[in-house]
Scaffold this active site. Structure first.
Site, PDB file in Angstrom:
ATOM      1  N   LYS A  43       0.898   7.626  -5.469  1.00  0.00           N
ATOM      2  CA  LYS A  43      -0.018   8.211  -4.473  1.00  0.00           C
ATOM      3  C   LYS A  43       0.731   8.559  -3.181  1.00  0.00           C
ATOM      4  O   LYS A  43       0.490   9.608  -2.576  1.00  0.00           O
ATOM      5  CB  LYS A  43      -1.155   7.223  -4.125  1.00  0.00           C
ATOM      6  N   ARG A  88     -10.488   0.735  -1.360  1.00  0.00           N
ATOM      7  CA  ARG A  88     -10.022  -0.093  -2.477  1.00  0.00           C
ATOM      8  C   ARG A  88     -11.131  -1.007  -2.990  1.00  0.00           C
ATOM      9  O   ARG A  88     -10.891  -1.750  -3.945  1.00  0.00           O
ATOM     10  CB  ARG A  88      -8.867  -0.972  -1.995  1.00  0.00           C
ATOM     11  N   ARG A  97      11.373   0.057  -7.265  1.00  0.00           N
ATOM     12  CA  ARG A  97      11.102   0.709  -5.973  1.00  0.00           C
ATOM     13  C   ARG A  97      11.931   0.072  -4.856  1.00  0.00           C
ATOM     14  O   ARG A  97      11.984  -1.131  -4.711  1.00  0.00           O
ATOM     15  CB  ARG A  97       9.612   0.602  -5.645  1.00  0.00           C
ATOM     16  N   ARG A 125      10.438  -4.137  -1.303  1.00  0.00           N
ATOM     17  CA  ARG A 125       9.277  -4.607  -0.540  1.00  0.00           C
ATOM     18  C   ARG A 125       8.923  -6.017  -0.973  1.00  0.00           C
ATOM     19  O   ARG A 125       8.933  -6.308  -2.174  1.00  0.00           O
ATOM     20  CB  ARG A 125       8.090  -3.678  -0.815  1.00  0.00           C
ATOM     21  N   ARG A 131      -1.162  -8.171  -7.633  1.00  0.00           N
ATOM     22  CA  ARG A 131      -1.691  -6.909  -7.093  1.00  0.00           C
ATOM     23  C   ARG A 131      -2.376  -6.103  -8.201  1.00  0.00           C
ATOM     24  O   ARG A 131      -3.403  -5.473  -7.967  1.00  0.00           O
ATOM     25  CB  ARG A 131      -0.561  -6.100  -6.450  1.00  0.00           C
TER      26      ARG A 131
HETATM   27  P1  AMP Z   1      -0.099  -0.561  -0.539  1.00  0.00           P
HETATM   28  O1  AMP Z   1       1.093  -0.147   0.248  1.00  0.00           O
HETATM   29  O2  AMP Z   1      -1.171   0.476  -0.574  1.00  0.00           O
HETATM   30  O3  AMP Z   1       0.266  -1.044  -1.939  1.00  0.00           O
HETATM   31  O4  AMP Z   1      -0.744  -1.813   0.220  1.00  0.00           O
HETATM   32  C1  AMP Z   1       0.007  -2.987   0.460  1.00  0.00           C
HETATM   33  C2  AMP Z   1      -0.946  -4.132   0.766  1.00  0.00           C
HETATM   34  O5  AMP Z   1      -1.696  -3.834   1.954  1.00  0.00           O
HETATM   35  C3  AMP Z   1      -2.000  -4.418  -0.291  1.00  0.00           C
HETATM   36  O6  AMP Z   1      -1.511  -5.239  -1.338  1.00  0.00           O
HETATM   37  C4  AMP Z   1      -3.082  -5.110   0.539  1.00  0.00           C
HETATM   38  O7  AMP Z   1      -2.720  -6.444   0.840  1.00  0.00           O
HETATM   39  C5  AMP Z   1      -3.040  -4.311   1.836  1.00  0.00           C
HETATM   40  N1  AMP Z   1      -3.938  -3.142   1.793  1.00  0.00           N
HETATM   41  C6  AMP Z   1      -3.590  -1.821   1.838  1.00  0.00           C
HETATM   42  N2  AMP Z   1      -4.663  -1.036   1.782  1.00  0.00           N
HETATM   43  C7  AMP Z   1      -5.741  -1.859   1.696  1.00  0.00           C
HETATM   44  C8  AMP Z   1      -7.138  -1.654   1.584  1.00  0.00           C
HETATM   45  N3  AMP Z   1      -7.673  -0.415   1.555  1.00  0.00           N
HETATM   46  N4  AMP Z   1      -7.937  -2.750   1.537  1.00  0.00           N
HETATM   47  C9  AMP Z   1      -7.429  -3.993   1.582  1.00  0.00           C
HETATM   48  N5  AMP Z   1      -6.128  -4.264   1.662  1.00  0.00           N
HETATM   49  C10 AMP Z   1      -5.274  -3.208   1.725  1.00  0.00           C
END
Ligand code: AMP
Length: 216
Positions: free
Chosen positions: A13, A88, A127, A160, A171
């Site tokens: 994404k 989410r 990654r 990361r 996750r």
């Molecule tokens: P991402 O980079 O999108 O994989 O997000 C990394 C982490 O940020 C996730 O595992 C969550 O802990 C938090 N996070 C990101 N977006 C959201 C969301 N819309 N709702 C809740 N937690 C989020």
């Protein structure tokens, strides 16, 4: 164009959204990026979010909704926006709908990035993120294999914290339990959900993405 990119971690994404945002000249808001920045800067939001993120859990809906409300309040979002990694949960989707209603606009499409779990695990384990400029690479794909420094700025490449194997599995579980129900939720909204098989080269997926949202 008001767009949501929906899909599991590692589905592409971010990569595809950046490209589309550049081509369409609209801002892209990735809640994960905004939260990581807040953690780095040690803001109140960052301090509240840190533990959840380290465990691979979702940050509470009200914190994320407040963050998106602030992002969309800027004038640069007036001509359209791309949301990456938000909503989410169904509660976040409901919050987004209310927020857009207040602004007198609505979503044009929700694109679901469908990628088999084995492929997600492969992508997430490979990654790497540049500690300097934030560019994202994958050491499992040909050209970038075994790279230790960023091809753009020469910065050091890092894994990361939440891409480490034990957190990745959590996750993906959280994704299945909390985010997958959104597919049915958006499917009810006739015509909004576009399902994209997001495997193949970055180029191929991008062309399919453009097709899915009706870009000529
Ligand atoms: P991402 O980079 O999108 O994989 O997000 C990394 C982490 O940020 C996730 O595992 C969550 O802990 C938090 N996070 C990101 N977006 C959201 C969301 N819309 N709702 C809740 N937690 C989020």
């Amino acid at each position: 164009m008001n767009l949501v990119l929906l899909g599991p971690p590692g589905a592409g994404k971010g990569t595809q959204g950046d490209r589309l945002a550049g081509e369409c000249r609209v801002p892209k808001y990735a809640t994960g990026d905004i939260l990581r920045e807040a953690v780095r800067e040690g803001t109140e939001l960052g301090r509240e979010a840190k533990g959840y993120m380290e465990r691979g859990e979702l940050v509470p809906d009200e914190l994320v909704l407040a963050l998106v409300r602030e992002a969309l309040a800027g004038s640069e979002a007036e001509g359209g926006f791309i949301l990456d990694g938000f909503p989410r949960t169904v509660a976040q989707a409901e919050g987004l709908r209310r927020l857009l209603e207040e602004r007198g606009c609505e979503l044009d499409a929700v694109v679901y990035f469908d990628v088999p779990e084995a492929e997600l695990l492969r992508r997430l384990s490979g990654r790497r993120v540049c500690s300097g400029c934030g560019a994202v690479f994958n050491v499992t794909s040909g050209l970038e294999a075994a790279a230790e420094t960023c091809a753009r700025c020469g910065g050091e490449l890092e894994t990361r914290e939440d891409d480490k194997p034990e957190t990745v599995l959590n996750r993906l579980r959280v994704y299945r339990e909390s985010t997958m129900p959104l597919l049915a939720w958006y499917r009810k909204d006739s015509g909004l959900l576009r399902e994209l098989v997001a495997v193949g080269s970055v180029e191929e997926v991008y062309e399919n993405l453009r097709g899915a949202i009706g870009c000529s």
